[in-house]
Design a protein around this motif. Structure first.
Motif, short mmCIF file in Angstrom:
data_model
loop_
_atom_site.label_atom_id
_atom_site.label_comp_id
_atom_site.label_asym_id
_atom_site.label_seq_id
_atom_site.Cartn_x
_atom_site.Cartn_y
_atom_site.Cartn_z
N ALA A 6 -6.20 7.12 9.51
CA ALA A 6 -5.94 5.82 10.06
C ALA A 6 -7.35 4.97 10.38
CB ALA A 6 -5.23 5.87 11.66
N ALA A 7 -8.36 5.81 10.29
CA ALA A 7 -9.60 5.16 10.81
C ALA A 7 -10.12 4.25 9.43
CB ALA A 7 -10.56 6.16 11.07
N MET A 8 -9.48 4.34 8.45
CA MET A 8 -10.05 3.91 7.14
C MET A 8 -9.58 2.14 6.85
SD MET A 8 -9.56 6.71 4.38
CE MET A 8 -10.32 5.63 2.97
N LEU A 9 -8.44 2.43 7.87
CA LEU A 9 -7.55 1.26 7.67
C LEU A 9 -7.92 -0.16 8.06
CD1 LEU A 9 -3.99 2.93 7.91
CD2 LEU A 9 -5.40 2.51 5.80
N PRO A 10 -7.68 -1.29 7.47
CA PRO A 10 -8.10 -2.55 8.01
C PRO A 10 -6.81 -3.06 9.02
CG PRO A 10 -7.02 -2.91 5.73
CD PRO A 10 -7.12 -1.43 5.90
N ARG A 26 6.18 -3.65 11.01
CA ARG A 26 4.79 -4.49 10.66
C ARG A 26 3.74 -3.85 11.11
NH1 ARG A 26 8.79 -7.99 11.97
NH2 ARG A 26 8.05 -8.44 14.19
N CYS A 27 3.67 -2.57 10.88
CA CYS A 27 2.51 -1.57 11.44
C CYS A 27 2.13 -0.45 10.30
CB CYS A 27 2.61 -1.13 12.60
SG CYS A 27 4.09 0.12 12.95
N TRP A 28 1.08 -0.11 10.41
CA TRP A 28 0.88 1.17 9.67
C TRP A 28 1.75 2.22 10.27
CZ3 TRP A 28 -1.73 -0.15 5.37
CH2 TRP A 28 -2.57 -1.15 5.45
N ASP A 29 2.09 3.01 9.28
CA ASP A 29 3.03 4.20 9.73
C ASP A 29 2.53 5.34 9.76
OD1 ASP A 29 5.27 6.09 9.09
OD2 ASP A 29 6.48 4.43 9.78
N SER A 30 2.41 5.95 10.89
CA SER A 30 1.56 7.26 11.14
C SER A 30 2.20 8.49 10.25
CB SER A 30 1.61 7.80 12.63
OG SER A 30 3.01 7.93 13.14
N GLU A 31 3.63 8.56 10.20
CA GLU A 31 4.22 9.56 9.24
C GLU A 31 3.66 9.42 7.93
OE1 GLU A 31 8.74 11.53 8.74
OE2 GLU A 31 8.47 9.49 9.63
N THR A 37 0.88 -1.15 0.14
CA THR A 37 -0.13 -0.01 -0.08
C THR A 37 1.05 1.11 -0.11
OG1 THR A 37 -0.20 -0.03 2.23
CG2 THR A 37 -1.92 -1.03 1.37
N MET A 38 2.08 1.04 0.22
CA MET A 38 2.81 2.30 0.45
C MET A 38 2.67 3.11 1.72
SD MET A 38 4.71 4.52 -2.93
CE MET A 38 3.20 5.43 -3.02
N LEU A 39 1.92 2.48 2.83
CA LEU A 39 1.45 2.87 3.94
C LEU A 39 2.15 2.21 5.13
CD1 LEU A 39 -2.10 3.93 3.12
CD2 LEU A 39 -0.25 5.45 3.31
N PHE A 40 2.58 0.83 4.92
CA PHE A 40 2.91 -0.12 5.86
C PHE A 40 4.43 -0.10 6.32
CE2 PHE A 40 3.20 -4.48 7.49
CZ PHE A 40 1.89 -4.35 8.54
#
Length: 494
Positions: A210-214, A196-201, A188-191
């Motif tokens: 972030a509320a959209m993400l699975p 091994r997590c969604w990256d806030s930056e 996704t270019m967001l992980f």
């Protein structure tokens, strides 16, 4: 006792369902193509409802073919076209916009702006990806910016984003589960593939709430149970992986240095690199490999955008052949291409060049060029593109390729496989079952529910279909590769 594993294989041009038995043999297969939408040059879309309806339809059909009932199915494994982006309403399940397909180039300018701001290295360091419109992040942002009210609704938690696997899991569970696996998240270019997590930056950079993400889980994991009304019984959804990582797993490439090449719509090569996330210096990307635990391995990947799609182009747009299988017949009717090279950069060119603005090119055409030469040149272009990626992998990993494992629809073309062996000067190994993408999803699901015990059991079940040994003279090989490189430079210059 359950007899089968169901693999849902949601691809770029069709949805398929394959049932595998305990010997990993196909006992039933159903397939349904769905429509491709091209709203503008370089744009590619799918209707998410068609994706879901076609996938459910083939699942029902595959079971009906052999009279299977829900109790016969031990688990469902999902594999999918990666990066394709869907956003939907959490309450109604209605898509907000068409799915923006991985091939779509509409956000290429956005990527250039990010690179101009000096963000390319940061993105690559965290995600392992070369910033490109190919991945999901800019597609999500485009929908949020172009659908009225979408961004406000996303920030309010009303919208869900998912790659195709998440969309299928959501629909299979009637909205009870919003999840993905490490392999799809890593595209996704967001992980952050290291943490091994969604990256806030990264979410801030792309402007994605972030509320959209699975939620993200290992590829081999019980995600939830299917709604009992869909397939007349609850089935555990126990495996999920992006198509190329699923194929790597399906080829039993579990160890460092093992390589597979999937000849599908595109051509995708993955080299397992164990627990090392190798940063490529030769235009490849670093990605997460499918696995069963919280600490997945890594892989180097090279993506070729047009492989089987080039054969479809010959059939559907150019009308040079009536069926994909005819391409082999025409290619073997001539001794060579008569100096013709085709660079199928229809939507830009991928690894190891990564140029979104390159366009298709046919060079070396003379008065003597016939349809057969042109068709052969398109087939050869698939092997040339794979060769370029293989050489980049060898340089990055520091290991020479000993054997190339192949799969996917176009790997059934014996001419193409022999030319691949010749031009890369390596043995090409084609398994008896070339449906290794679906098989990988089945393996992950089966291992998760104990249908199969371990990876060693899977290795023992492997069956060789055919081995292709290189036989091209070295001088001829070097001359043809030099001609190909000249043709690529012409496409890049365009």
């Amino acid at each position: 006792m359950a007899k089968y594993i169901m693999a849902l294989d949601q691809g770029t041009t069709s949805s398929r369902c394959i049932l595998f038995d305990r010997q990993a043999k196909i006992v039933s297969l159903a397939q349904k193509e769905f429509q491709q939408y091209y709203p503008q040059p370089g744009w590619v879309e799918h209707n998410p409802r068609e994706i879901w309806s076609s996938q459910l339809s083939v699942a029902t059909e595959a079971m009906a073919q052999i009279g299977a009932v829900a109790e016969d199915i031990a688990a469902i494994g999902i594999t999918n076209q990666r990066e394709t982006t869907i956003i939907w309403d959490r309450k109604t399940g209605e898509p907000l916009y068409n799915a923006i397909v991985w091939q779509c180039r509409r956000t290429a300018d956005t990527i250039e702006e990010l690179c101009a701001r000096g963000l390319a290295d940061k993105i690559r360091e965290k995600t392992g990806l070369v910033p490109d419109a190919y991945f999901s992040a800019t597609k999500i942002a485009w929908i949020l910016d172009h659908v009225e009210g979408a961004r406000a609704r996303a920030e309010a938690g009303e919208l869900a984003f998912g790659t195709v696997d998440s969309w299928l899991i959501w629909n299979l569970t009637k909205g009870r589960v919003h999840a993905t696996d490490y392999t799809n998240a890593s595209r996704t270019m967001l992980f952050n593939i290291h943490e091994r997590c969604w990256d806030s930056e990264l979410l801030d950079i792309f402007g994605i709430p972030a509320a959209m993400l699975p939620e993200v889980f290992p590829s081999g994991h019980v995600y939830g149970m299917s709604d009992p009304f869909l397939l007349n019984g609850e089935l555990p959804i126990a495996g999920c992986a992006g198509d190329q990582q699923a194929a790597l797993f399906g080829q039993c490439c579990f160890r460092e240095g093992e390589v597979k090449d999937t000849f599908g719509t595109g051509c995708f090569l993955l080299m397992h690199t164990g627990d090392r996330a190798i940063r490529s210096e030769h235009g490849l990307i670093t990605t997460i490999a499918a696995g069963l635990d919280e600490k997945p391995g890594y892989a180097l990947e090279g993506s070729v955008f047009v492989a089987g799609a080039g054969i479809q182009w010959l059939r559907d747009e150019m009308r040079m052949i009536k069926t994909a299988a005819q391409s082999e017949e025409y290619a073997t009717a001539v001794a060579d291409t008569a100096g013709v090279y085709v660079v199928p950069a229809f939507t830009g060119i991928g690894a190891p060049y990564w140029n979104p603005h390159a366009r298709g090119m046919a060079v070396g055409i003379t008065r003597g060029c016939k349809k057969e030469h042109y068709i052969r040149a398109v087939l050869e272009s698939i092997a040339y593109q794979s060769h370029d990626v293989i050489r980049a992998m060898e340089q990055d990993a520091g290991v020479p390729l000993r054997e190339l494992r192949v799969d996917g629809g176009a790997s059934a073309n014996n001419f193409l496989m022999q030319f691949q062996a010749d031009i890369t000067d390596t043995v090409v190994w084609r398994p008896k079952c070339i449906e290794t993408t679906a098989l990988g999803a089945a393996y992950l699901a089966g291992l998760s529910v104990g249908f199969w015990q371990n990876e060693e059991e899977l290795v023992h079940m492997e069956q060789l279909g055919r081995r292709f040994t290189p036989g091209m003279d070295r001088t001829v090989r070097e001359e043809r590769l030099a001609g190909w490189q000249r043709a690529v430079r012409a496409a890049l210059a365009w």
